[in-house]
Motif scaffolding. Structure first.
Motif, PDB file in Angstrom:
ATOM      1  N   GLU A   9     -41.163 -11.631  42.445  1.00 58.70           N
ATOM      2  CA  GLU A   9     -40.869 -12.423  42.318  1.00 58.70           C
ATOM      3  C   GLU A   9     -39.912 -13.332  42.235  1.00 58.70           C
ATOM      4  OE1 GLU A   9     -44.649 -14.173  43.667  1.00 58.70           O
ATOM      5  OE2 GLU A   9     -45.341 -12.566  43.925  1.00 58.70           O
ATOM      6  N   CYS A  10     -38.818 -13.228  41.743  1.00 60.17           N
ATOM      7  CA  CYS A  10     -37.736 -13.906  40.764  1.00 60.17           C
ATOM      8  C   CYS A  10     -37.284 -14.206  41.484  1.00 60.17           C
ATOM      9  CB  CYS A  10     -36.885 -12.684  40.045  1.00 60.17           C
ATOM     10  SG  CYS A  10     -35.558 -13.716  39.337  1.00 60.17           S
ATOM     11  N   TRP A  11     -37.139 -15.810  41.314  1.00 59.83           N
ATOM     12  CA  TRP A  11     -35.887 -17.349  42.617  1.00 59.83           C
ATOM     13  C   TRP A  11     -34.707 -15.919  42.492  1.00 59.83           C
ATOM     14  CZ3 TRP A  11     -32.664 -19.318  39.994  1.00 59.83           C
ATOM     15  CH2 TRP A  11     -31.640 -20.581  40.234  1.00 59.83           C
ATOM     16  N   ARG A  12     -34.428 -16.204  41.067  1.00 61.49           N
ATOM     17  CA  ARG A  12     -32.515 -15.354  41.076  1.00 61.49           C
ATOM     18  C   ARG A  12     -32.742 -14.305  41.940  1.00 61.49           C
ATOM     19  NH1 ARG A  12     -28.617 -18.485  41.484  1.00 61.49           N
ATOM     20  NH2 ARG A  12     -27.989 -16.940  42.309  1.00 61.49           N
ATOM     21  N   CYS A  13     -33.327 -13.499  41.800  1.00 61.94           N
ATOM     22  CA  CYS A  13     -32.528 -12.220  42.266  1.00 61.94           C
ATOM     23  C   CYS A  13     -32.632 -12.531  44.535  1.00 61.94           C
ATOM     24  CB  CYS A  13     -33.809 -11.185  42.123  1.00 61.94           C
ATOM     25  SG  CYS A  13     -33.825 -10.424  40.897  1.00 61.94           S
ATOM     26  N   ALA A  14     -33.768 -13.043  44.622  1.00 56.77           N
ATOM     27  CA  ALA A  14     -33.903 -13.395  45.623  1.00 56.77           C
ATOM     28  C   ALA A  14     -32.149 -14.300  46.529  1.00 56.77           C
ATOM     29  CB  ALA A  14     -35.306 -14.237  46.014  1.00 56.77           C
TER      30      ALA A  14
ATOM     31  N   GLU B 228     -28.034  -8.270  38.462  1.00 60.60           N
ATOM     32  CA  GLU B 228     -28.962  -7.447  38.346  1.00 60.60           C
ATOM     33  C   GLU B 228     -29.879  -8.372  37.210  1.00 60.60           C
ATOM     34  OE1 GLU B 228     -30.105  -3.023  35.719  1.00 60.60           O
ATOM     35  OE2 GLU B 228     -27.305  -4.232  35.990  1.00 60.60           O
ATOM     36  N   HIS B 229     -31.172  -8.053  38.086  1.00 58.00           N
ATOM     37  CA  HIS B 229     -32.418  -8.726  37.382  1.00 58.00           C
ATOM     38  C   HIS B 229     -32.911  -8.065  35.684  1.00 58.00           C
ATOM     39  CE1 HIS B 229     -36.187 -11.114  36.184  1.00 58.00           C
ATOM     40  NE2 HIS B 229     -36.322  -9.973  35.954  1.00 58.00           N
ATOM     41  N   CYS B 230     -32.136  -8.678  34.034  1.00 55.53           N
ATOM     42  CA  CYS B 230     -32.423  -8.404  33.287  1.00 55.53           C
ATOM     43  C   CYS B 230     -32.130  -9.573  32.264  1.00 55.53           C
ATOM     44  CB  CYS B 230     -31.268  -7.598  32.620  1.00 55.53           C
ATOM     45  SG  CYS B 230     -29.995  -8.149  32.849  1.00 55.53           S
TER      46      CYS B 230
ATOM     47  N   GLU C   5     -36.458 -15.436  33.167  1.00 51.14           N
ATOM     48  CA  GLU C   5     -37.001 -14.254  33.072  1.00 51.14           C
ATOM     49  C   GLU C   5     -35.266 -13.607  32.521  1.00 51.14           C
ATOM     50  OE1 GLU C   5     -39.318 -10.217  31.873  1.00 51.14           O
ATOM     51  OE2 GLU C   5     -38.374  -9.666  33.609  1.00 51.14           O
ATOM     52  N   HIS C   6     -34.994 -13.749  34.370  1.00 49.52           N
ATOM     53  CA  HIS C   6     -33.543 -13.592  34.767  1.00 49.52           C
ATOM     54  C   HIS C   6     -32.334 -14.055  33.857  1.00 49.52           C
ATOM     55  CE1 HIS C   6     -30.846 -11.767  38.548  1.00 49.52           C
ATOM     56  NE2 HIS C   6     -30.492 -12.136  37.825  1.00 49.52           N
ATOM     57  N   LEU C   7     -31.670 -13.310  32.786  1.00 48.38           N
ATOM     58  CA  LEU C   7     -30.578 -13.795  32.213  1.00 48.38           C
ATOM     59  C   LEU C   7     -30.081 -15.195  32.967  1.00 48.38           C
ATOM     60  CD1 LEU C   7     -29.304 -13.546  29.652  1.00 48.38           C
ATOM     61  CD2 LEU C   7     -28.035 -12.131  30.447  1.00 48.38           C
TER      62      LEU C   7
HETATM   63 ZN   LIG Z   1     -34.453 -11.869  38.905  1.00 44.83          ZN
END
Ligand SMILES: [Zn+2]
Length: 203
Positions: free
Chosen positions: A60-65, A99-101, A144-146
Motif C-alpha cells: 500500500e505504498c502511496w509512491r509506488c501507486a 523501485e520501492h526501497c 519508507e519509499h526513499l
Molecule cells: Zn513504494
C-alpha cells in the motif's frame, strides 16, 4: 554502543522540570527562528515502539501507486514530483527512485546514478532564478519509499536561512498558483535538457 531509549529518557528527565519539560534553547539568539513570545517545550514522552512507516515493506505504498501521475520529470528509474499544492517556498520538489526501497536497499546501479542526479536536480531548482540556496534533505521517518527533498530558499531573504526554512515554508503565504506552476515547469525543462521525460503540468 548506542544509548538505549530508557537511558536517554532518564538522563533527559533529570534535566527537565517536574512536568518533564526541558529548558528552552537560546531562541532569542536564533535569528532564523520563525517564532517569538512565550514558548515552552513539550513534555518529553517515554520510549515507545517505532511507529510503522507509510508503505512499509512496499505494501500500500502511496509512491509506488502514484507512478508518473504527479511527476514533473521522470526517466526509467527516477521520478521528480512536487507537493500537491503551492506552499511558502518558491520550489519544493521530491526525488524518488521508481523501485520501492529505502536508502540502505538502493540497488548499486541506482546508487551510482544518485550522486549525479542530486547535483542535477539541485541545479534545475536553482535555474528558476531568485533562489538563494537549494536545501537537499532526506529524513525518511514518514514514508519508507526513499525520497529526497529539494527546498529552495528565496534569495536575499537571509532570515529564512538554514533548516528553519522548512518551517518558514508553512509560515509564509503560499506562492500564487501561476508562479508555482511556472517554477515547476522551469525545473522540469532544465532536467529534461539532460534527458528523461518532461511531464507537462500546465506551467
Ligand atoms: Zn513504494
Amino acid at each position: 554502543m548506542g544509548e538505549p531509549a530508557e537511558e536517554l529518557y532518564r538522563r533527559a528527565l533529570a534535566a527537565a522540570d517536574p512536568e518533564g519539560r526541558l529548558p528552552l534553547p537560546p531562541l532569542d539568539e536564533w535569528e532564523t527562528f520563525p517564532f517569538e513570545g512565550e514558548l515552552r517545550t513539550r513534555a518529553l514522552l517515554p520510549p515507545a515502539d517505532e511507529p510503522p512507516r507509510h508503505g512499509a515493506g512496499g505494501s500500500e505504498c502511496w509512491r509506488c501507486a502514484q507512478g508518473d501521475a504527479d511527476a514533473i520529470w521522470s526517466d526509467d528509474h527516477w521520478v521528480v514530483a512536487p507537493l500537491a499544492r503551492p506552499s511558502g517556498l518558491p520550489v519544493i520538489v521530491i526525488l524518488f527512485p521508481r523501485e520501492h526501497c529505502d536508502l540502505d536497499g538502493l540497488p548499486p546501479a541506482r546508487q551510482a546514478e544518485l550522486g549525479p542526479l542530486l547535483v542535477r536536480v539541485e541545479r534545475a531548482v536553482d535555474s528558476v532564478g531568485e533562489i538563494g540556496r537549494v536545501h537537499v534533505c532526506r529524513w525518511g521517518d514518514g514514508s519508507e519509499h526513499l525520497h529526497f527533498w529539494f527546498m529552495a530558499r528565496p534569495a536575499r531573504m537571509p532570515q529564512l536561512r538554514g533548516s528553519f526554512a522548512a518551517i518558514w515554508d508553512d509560515v509564509l503565504p503560499p506562492l500564487p498558483e501561476e508562479r508555482w506552476r511556472a517554477n515547476l515547469a522551469a525545473v522540469a525543462r532544465t532536467l529534461g535538457g539532460a534527458g528523461g521525460r518532461v511531464h507537462d503540468r500546465g506551467g
